[in-house]
Design an enzyme around this catalytic site. Structure first.
Site, PDB file in Angstrom:
ATOM      1  N   LEU A 525       8.239  12.531 -27.627  1.00  0.00           N
ATOM      2  CA  LEU A 525       6.909  12.237 -27.552  1.00  0.00           C
ATOM      3  C   LEU A 525       6.157  12.851 -26.332  1.00  0.00           C
ATOM      4  O   LEU A 525       4.910  13.084 -26.320  1.00  0.00           O
ATOM      5  CB  LEU A 525       6.782  10.825 -27.089  1.00  0.00           C
ATOM      6  CG  LEU A 525       7.364   9.687 -28.198  1.00  0.00           C
ATOM      7  CD1 LEU A 525       7.474   8.300 -27.589  1.00  0.00           C
ATOM      8  CD2 LEU A 525       6.442   9.692 -29.372  1.00  0.00           C
ATOM      9  N   GLY A 526       7.079  13.331 -25.518  1.00  0.00           N
ATOM     10  CA  GLY A 526       6.303  13.995 -24.197  1.00  0.00           C
ATOM     11  C   GLY A 526       7.425  14.276 -23.230  1.00  0.00           C
ATOM     12  O   GLY A 526       8.573  13.681 -23.264  1.00  0.00           O
ATOM     13  N   GLY A 528       7.764  15.150 -18.710  1.00  0.00           N
ATOM     14  CA  GLY A 528       7.033  15.237 -17.518  1.00  0.00           C
ATOM     15  C   GLY A 528       8.067  15.499 -16.446  1.00  0.00           C
ATOM     16  O   GLY A 528       9.220  16.057 -16.585  1.00  0.00           O
ATOM     17  N   GLY A 531      11.419  13.647 -16.526  1.00  0.00           N
ATOM     18  CA  GLY A 531      12.240  13.855 -17.566  1.00  0.00           C
ATOM     19  C   GLY A 531      11.460  13.782 -19.031  1.00  0.00           C
ATOM     20  O   GLY A 531      10.266  13.957 -19.066  1.00  0.00           O
ATOM     21  N   VAL A 533      10.577  11.847 -22.899  1.00  0.00           N
ATOM     22  CA  VAL A 533      10.466  10.465 -23.491  1.00  0.00           C
ATOM     23  C   VAL A 533      10.792  10.718 -25.163  1.00  0.00           C
ATOM     24  O   VAL A 533      10.097  11.887 -25.698  1.00  0.00           O
ATOM     25  CB  VAL A 533       8.864   9.930 -23.228  1.00  0.00           C
ATOM     26  CG1 VAL A 533       9.183   8.423 -23.648  1.00  0.00           C
ATOM     27  CG2 VAL A 533       8.405  10.171 -22.084  1.00  0.00           C
ATOM     28  N   LYS A 550      12.796   6.595 -22.252  1.00  0.00           N
ATOM     29  CA  LYS A 550      12.318   7.795 -21.026  1.00  0.00           C
ATOM     30  C   LYS A 550      13.887   8.223 -20.477  1.00  0.00           C
ATOM     31  O   LYS A 550      14.362   7.330 -19.707  1.00  0.00           O
ATOM     32  CB  LYS A 550      11.589   7.063 -20.028  1.00  0.00           C
ATOM     33  CG  LYS A 550      11.065   7.913 -18.944  1.00  0.00           C
ATOM     34  CD  LYS A 550       9.436   7.510 -18.522  1.00  0.00           C
ATOM     35  CE  LYS A 550       8.506   7.532 -19.420  1.00  0.00           C
ATOM     36  NZ  LYS A 550       7.314   7.342 -18.915  1.00  0.00           N
ATOM     37  N   ASP A 645       0.557   8.261  -9.088  1.00  0.00           N
ATOM     38  CA  ASP A 645       0.517   9.060 -10.046  1.00  0.00           C
ATOM     39  C   ASP A 645      -0.351   8.535 -11.057  1.00  0.00           C
ATOM     40  O   ASP A 645      -0.153   8.642 -12.274  1.00  0.00           O
ATOM     41  CB  ASP A 645       1.804   9.873 -10.649  1.00  0.00           C
ATOM     42  CG  ASP A 645       1.574  10.982 -11.235  1.00  0.00           C
ATOM     43  OD1 ASP A 645       0.417  11.630 -11.274  1.00  0.00           O
ATOM     44  OD2 ASP A 645       2.292  11.573 -11.893  1.00  0.00           O
TER      45      ASP A 645
END
Ligand code: NAG
Ligand code: NAG
Ligand code: NAG
Ligand code: NAG
Ligand code: NAG
Ligand code: NAG
Ligand code: NAG
Ligand code: NAG
Ligand code: NAG
Ligand code: NAG
Length: 811
Positions: A525-526, A528, A531, A533, A550, A645
Site C-alpha cells: 500500500l505504501g 516510508g 518500512g 505497509v 506495517k 510526524d
C-alpha cells in the site's frame, strides 16, 4: 454518619436523659401515628414510594437524585416546603437504582436492599413490631413491649439537626458533597466525647479523617455528657455535663409553631440555621422559602487553616466571603477552575509551568496581587534581601509559584497553593504568570533577535535540507537525536513495565498468519521511513476483515523486543474515533509487525490533492477530526503521545471519510533507527516545527505546528510548498496565508473556492487558528485542546501575531 453499633449504644441516652426533647412515649406513637408494620415495603417506583408523618410535614421514603434520575436515596424530607428539603438520608454514598426495596421484615428488621438484592443499609435492630415517622421528622423502630424506640433516625444524623434532636457525644454531622450529591462531603461537625463541639475539614473518601478544626466551643474537659441540643422550642445550644448552656445561635430564636426549622452543615462547611414560615401571614413577610438566620462560623474563609488539605476552597484558589457570609471560591489570574460546576475543587494553571530544564525565566513575570494570601505554602525564607532579589529568586526557580516580599524578607511559595483567603500579607504578594498568552501576544520585536526578514533564512534552511550539506546534516542529526531522545525519555518515565497483553484487545499474530493474510506480502500500500505497509485479509469463520500490515525495518536492535512490546502496548491502549485502531502485532525473531485496521479511502494527500477538490464542509470536518485525535493523544491517553510526524500522508480516511491519524507512537518505536528517521524528516520538510533545528526541548507543540501547516493545506487545498507556483510570494503557503490575512485579503487565499467564500466566517476562523498554530515560538502556539475549543467556537480566536516575529534565537 456514626457507626451502627455506636448509635445503638447511645439510644438509652437519647431517650431517658432527654425525654423532655421527645415529647411522647411509644405507647402514644402506636395509637396516634400512621405506621409501617412487619412485612410492608417501599420501592423507588412502586405504588408506595414514600410515607408521610401524621401531620404531613415530613415524609420518609425514596427520593430520586437530581444529579442522576436513575439513582435513589432513602431519605426523610420536609414535604410541605417548597422545594421539599431533605433532612436525613441513609445511603448517600451508595445510592440505589429502581428495583431496590425497603422492607420491615417479618423478624422486625428494617432493611434496604439494592436492585440485586444485596443489603445496603440496616439500622441493626431486630424484633421491631412497627416503624413510624413522627411529626418531628424522627423515624422510629418500636416494639409495643418497650416504652421507648429500639432505634431512631435522630440518633443517626446525616447533615441536619431538627428541633427536638440532640447530637450526643460521639456523633457527627457530615456535609454532603454537593447539593444534589449526598455522598460524604468536605466538612464535619463533631460532638466529641472530650466535651468539645468542633467543626473540621474532612479528607476525601474513603478516609474521612479530620484536619485542623476551624471552629470549636473550646469546652474540652467539660465532661463526657456534653451535647448539642436543638430544642423543640427552637433554641440551639451546647449543654455541658454540669448543666451550663452555651448558646450556639446569636440571632434570636424563632417559634417552632410559626416556623419550620433546621440546622444544616452545608456543602460549603457553614453550619446554618434555617427557618421557613408555616403561616400565610408570615410567608408574606419572609417569602415562601428557607431563610438563613444564623451562620457558624461567621467567616469560614479565614477560619479554615490546615497544614494538610486545601482550606475552605480547593487548591490554588482563594476564598472570598460574600454578603451572605458564604465562601466564594475564586481562581487567581491565569488560573482556571478544575471544574467550573464544582468550584470547590480548586484551580489549575492555565499555562505551561516553567521548565526546570531550560532557562525560561524570561518567559515569566510576577504580577502583584493585593488582598489575597496563601499562608501555608511557604518553602523558602530569605532575610536581608530587597524586592528585586526576591523577584529574581522566584523567577529563576521553576518551583516558585508565588513570592511574598515584606521589609527585607522574602518567602517563596510552591504549588499547590492552599488555604487561599482574602488577607493582607503586609507587603507584596507576587504571583508567577507567563509574560505572554494567547490574548496578550508579545509586542513585535521584543522577544527574539530573529525578525521577520529572517524568514528568508528559514526558507534557505529548509531548501538546503533537500540537498545534503554536511553541516546541515549535522544539525539535522542533532535535531533528530533530540526528537528521538525526547520521545524516548518520556516513554521511559511513564512506562508501565508490565508486558502482559491481558486486558488489552490486542492480538498477537504469528508471522505465518500474516504471511497468509497478505498473500506473501504481495499488495504493497505504501512505504516510508519505518518500512512498508501491505494490505491483508483476515478470515474468520463469520467475517472477513481487511487489515493494513506495517512491517517495520529489521534493523531494530535485537534486545529491543521487550521495549517494542511496551511501546505497542501503549499504542494499543489508545481508543479514539479519529485514530487508526491497532488490532495486534507480531514480534517474532527479527520481525516487528504492526497490524492495523484497513482504511479504505486512502490518505489525506489523495483526498486533498487529487483531481477533484473535496467539498468545503467535508474538509472542515476532516480538520476538526484531526484536531480531536491529536488532543486525545496529547492530553487524554494515559501516556502522552507526541506524534512527531503529522502530515497528510499520515492522516487516513475511513469509509465515512472520517479522518483517522495513523503512525502515532512510531516516533518512540523507531528511536533506535536514526538514519531511517532522518529520511523521514527530510520527507516531511515543511511540516517540521522550527524548534527541531534549535537546541530547545521538543514538546507536543511540534505537532501543533505541523497541524497548523496541514490545516492551511486543508482549507486552501494546496500544498505548503509549490515551487511551480511561479509567483514567489505564493510559493510557501504558511507565509502567503499570513500575508493575505494581514492584508485582509482572504478571498485571494480562498482562490476560486466558492463554497469556502460563502462560509467566510469559518474560513477566517480556520486561517486564524492555523496562524496561531504555526507561531515559530512554541509557547505562543495553543494546545490542541485549545485548538479544539477555538474550532468549536467555544472560545474566541484573537488576532494572531506574525508567526515569525517572536522567535528565540538559535542557541
Ligand atoms: C401501628 O402499629 C401497631 C402495631 O402493629 C398497631 O397496633 C397500630 O394499630 C398501628 N397504627 C396504625 C395507625 O396503623
Ligand atoms: C408530599 O406532598 C405532596 C404535595 O406537595 C403530596 O402529593 C404527597 O402525597 C406528599 N407525600 C407524602 C408522603 O405525604
Ligand atoms: C446514573 O447512575 C447509573 C447507575 O450508577 C449510571 O450507570 C449512569 O451512568 C449514571 N448517569 C449519569 C448521567 O451519571
Ligand atoms: C426477638 O424476639 C424473640 C421472641 O420474642 C426472642 O427469642 C429473640 O431473642 C429476640 N431477638 C432479639 C435480638 O432481641
Ligand atoms: C457524588 O460525588 C462523588 C465524589 O465525587 C462521586 O464519586 C459520585 O459518583 C457522585 N454521585 C453521584 C450520584 O453523582
Ligand atoms: C461547668 O463547666 C464549665 C466548663 O467545664 C465551667 O466553665 C463552668 O463554670 C461550669 N459551671 C458550673 C455551674 O459548674
Ligand atoms: C441564650 O439564649 C437564650 C434563649 O434565646 C437566652 O434566654 C439567653 O439569654 C442566652 N444566653 C446568653 C449567654 O446569651
Ligand atoms: C439574623 O436574622 C435575620 C433575619 O431575621 C437575617 O436577615 C440576618 O442576616 C441574621 N444575621 C446573621 C448574623 O445571620
Ligand atoms: C493574559 O495575560 C493578561 C496580562 O497578563 C491577563 O490579564 C489575562 O488574564 C491573560 N489571559 C489568559 C487567558 O490567561
Ligand atoms: C470510500 O470508501 C467507500 C466504502 O468503501 C467506497 O464506496 C468509496 O468508493 C470510497 N471512495 C473513494 C474516493 O475512495
Amino acid at each position: 454518619m456514626a457507626s451502627l453499633a455506636l448509635s445503638r449504644h447511645l439510644i438509652p441516652f437519647a431517650l431517658f436523659l432527654l425525654t423532655l426533647t421527645i415529647p411522647a412515649t411509644a405507647q402514644t406513637y402506636a395509637q396516634t401515628y400512621a405506621n409501617l408494620s412487619r412485612g410492608t415495603s417501599l420501592t423507588p417506583l412502586g405504588r408506595a414510594t414514600s410515607w408521610p408523618s401524621p401531620s404531613g410535614d415530613f415524609a420518609f421514603g425514596f427520593r430520586r437524585l437530581d444529579s442522576n434520575a436513575s439513582l435513589f436515596i432513602l431519605a426523610i424530607w420536609f414535604n410541605s416546603t417548597s422545594p421539599q428539603t431533605i433532612v436525613w438520608f441513609a445511603n448517600g454514598d451508595t445510592p440505589v437504582q429502581a428495583g431496590s426495596k425497603l422492607e420491615l421484615t417479618s423478624d422486625g428488621q428494617l432493611s434496604l436492599t439494592d436492585q440485586t438484592g444485596n443489603e445496603i443499609w440496616n439500622p441493626g435492630v431486630s424484633n421491631a413490631s412497627y416503624a413510624a415517622l413522627l411529626d418531628t421528622g424522627n423515624l422510629i423502630l418500636s416494639s409495643p413491649s418497650f416504652s421507648s424506640p429500639l432505634w431512631q433516625s435522630f440518633s443517626l444524623p446525616a447533615d441536619t439537626l431538627l428541633p427536638g434532636q440532640v447530637l450526643t457525644p460521639g456523633l457527627s454531622l457530615f456535609s454532603r458533597f454537593m447539593d444534589s450529591n449526598f455522598s460524604t462531603g468536605r466538612f464535619a461537625l463533631a460532638a466529641q466525647t472530650d466535651g468539645n463541639l468542633v467543626l473540621y475539614p474532612v479528607a476525601p473518601l474513603p478516609s474521612r479523617n479530620f484536619y485542623d478544626a476551624y471552629w470549636a466551643t473550646d469546652t474540652m474537659g467539660s465532661g463526657s455528657n456534653s451535647r448539642l441540643v436543638f430544642s423543640t422550642s427552637g433554641d440551639l445550644y451546647y449543654a455541658l455535663t454540669n448543666g451550663t448552656q452555651i448558646n450556639i445561635t446569636s440571632n434570636g430564636t424563632y417559634s417552632t409553631e410559626d416556623f419550620y426549622q433546621r440546622a444544616t452543615l452545608d456543602v460549603d462547611g457553614v453550619f446554618t440555621v434555617y427557618v421557613y414560615p408555616k403561616k400565610e401571614s408570615e410567608k408574606a413577610i419572609w417569602g415562601d422559602k428557607w431563610t438563613a438566620v444564623d451562620v457558624i462560623p461567621s467567616d469560614i474563609c479565614t477560619r479554615v487553616l490546615t497544614d494538610v488539605g486545601s482550606g475552605a476552597c480547593g487548591f490554588n484558589s482563594f476564598c472570598v466571603l460574600d454578603e451572605n457570609k458564604r465562601p466564594d471560591c475564586r481562581c487567581p489570574s491565569s488560573y482556571l477552575f478544575m471544574d467550573s460546576a464544582m468550584k470547590f475543587k480548586g484551580c489549575k494553571p492555565d499555562f505551561e509551568l516553567q521548565s526546570c530544564e531550560l532557562d525560561e525565566s524570561d518567559s515569566f513575570k510576577l504580577e502583584t496581587v493585593s488582598g489575597v494570601d496563601w499562608p501555608k505554602a511557604d518553602y523558602e525564607h530569605y532575610t536581608q534581601v530587597d524586592e528585586e532579589n526576591c523577584r529574581s529568586f522566584c523567577l529563576s526557580d521553576c518551583l516558585c509559584a508565588v513570592a511574598v516580599y515584606r521589609n527585607g524578607e522574602c518567602w517563596k511559595k510552591k504549588l499547590p497553593l492552599s488555604n487561599g483567603r482574602t488577607g493582607n500579607v503586609g507587603g507584596k504578594l507576587l504571583i508567577k504568570v507567563p509574560k505572554y498568552n494567547a490574548s496578550f501576544p508579545p509586542p513585535p520585536g521584543t522577544v527574539g533577535a530573529m525578525e521577520r526578514n529572517d524568514r528568508s533564512t528559514l526558507i534557505l534552511v529548509e531548501s538546503l535540507l533537500l540537498g545534503s550539506s554536511g553541516l546541515l546534516n549535522l544539525i539535522l542529526i542533532t535535531a533528530i537525536f533530540a526528537m528521538v531522545y525526547c520521545c524516548h525519555s518520556r516513554s521511559l518515565m511513564k512506562h508501565n513495565q508490565d508486558t502482559t497483553m491481558l486486558g488489552l484487545n490486542l492480538r498477537i499474530f504469528t508471522y505465518k498468519e500474516l504471511e497468509e493474510a497478505t498473500k506473501g506480502f504481495s499488495e504493497e500500500l505504501g512505504s516510508g521511513s519505518f518500512g512498508a505497509v501491505y494490505k491483508g485479509l483476515l478470515l474468520a469463520s463469520d467475517a472477513r476483515t481487511s487489515i493494513a500490515v506495517k512491517q517495520l525495518h529489521k534493523t531494530l536492535h535485537e534486545d529491543s523486543e521487550k521495549e517494542f512490546t511496551n511501546e505497542v502496548r501503549s499504542i494499543g491502549q489508545t481508543h479514539h474515533k479519529n485514530l487508526v485502531r491497532l488490532f495486534g502485532f507480531c514480534n517474532e525473531g527479527t520481525h516487528r509487525i504492526l497490524v492495523y485496521e484497513y482504511m479504505c479511502n486512502g490518505s489525506l494527500t489523495s483526498f486533498l490533492f487529487g483531481s477533484e477538490r473535496p467539498s468545503w464542509i467535508k474538509r472542515v470536518q476532516v480538520a476538526t477530526g484531526i484536531a480531536r485525535g491529536l488532543a486525545y493523544l496529547h492530553d487524554e491517553c494515559s501516556t502522552q503521545i507526541i506524534h512527531c510526524d503529522i502530515k497528510p500522508q499520515n492522516i487516513l480516511l475511513d469509509e465515512n471519510f472520517v479522518a483517522r491519524i495513523s503512525d502515532f507512537g512510531l516516533a518512540k518505536l523507531l528511536r533506535t533507527d536514526q538514519s531511517r528517521t532522518s529520511t523521514g524528516i527530510r520527507g516531511t520538510r515543511g511540516y517540521v516545527a522550527p524548534e527541531w533545528f534549535r537546541n530547545t526541548a521538543i514538546t507536543a507543540k511540534v505537532d501543533v505546528y505541523s497541524f497548523g501547516v496541514m490545516l492551511l493545506e486543508i482549507i486552501c487545498c494546496r500544498k505548503n510548498l509549490e515551487a511551480e507556483a511561479g509567483d514567489e510570494d505564493r510559493a510557501v503557503l504558511v507565509y502567503w496565508a499570513y500575508d493575505c490575512y494581514r492584508e485582509g485579503n482572504l478571498e485571494l487565499l480562498a482562490g476560486n473556492d466558492e463554497e469556502a467564500m460563502a462560509d467566510m466566517g469559518m474560513f477566517e476562523t480556520l486561517v486564524m487558528v492555523a496562524i496561531w498554530c504555526i507561531q515559530e515560538e512554541p509557547s505562543l502556539r495553543p494546545s490542541m485542546k485549545k485548538v479544539n475549543q477555538m474550532l468549536e467556537g467555544a472560545v474566541m480566536v484573537s488576532v494572531p501575531p506574525d508567526p515569525s516575529s517572536h522567535i528565540t534565537p538559535i542557541r
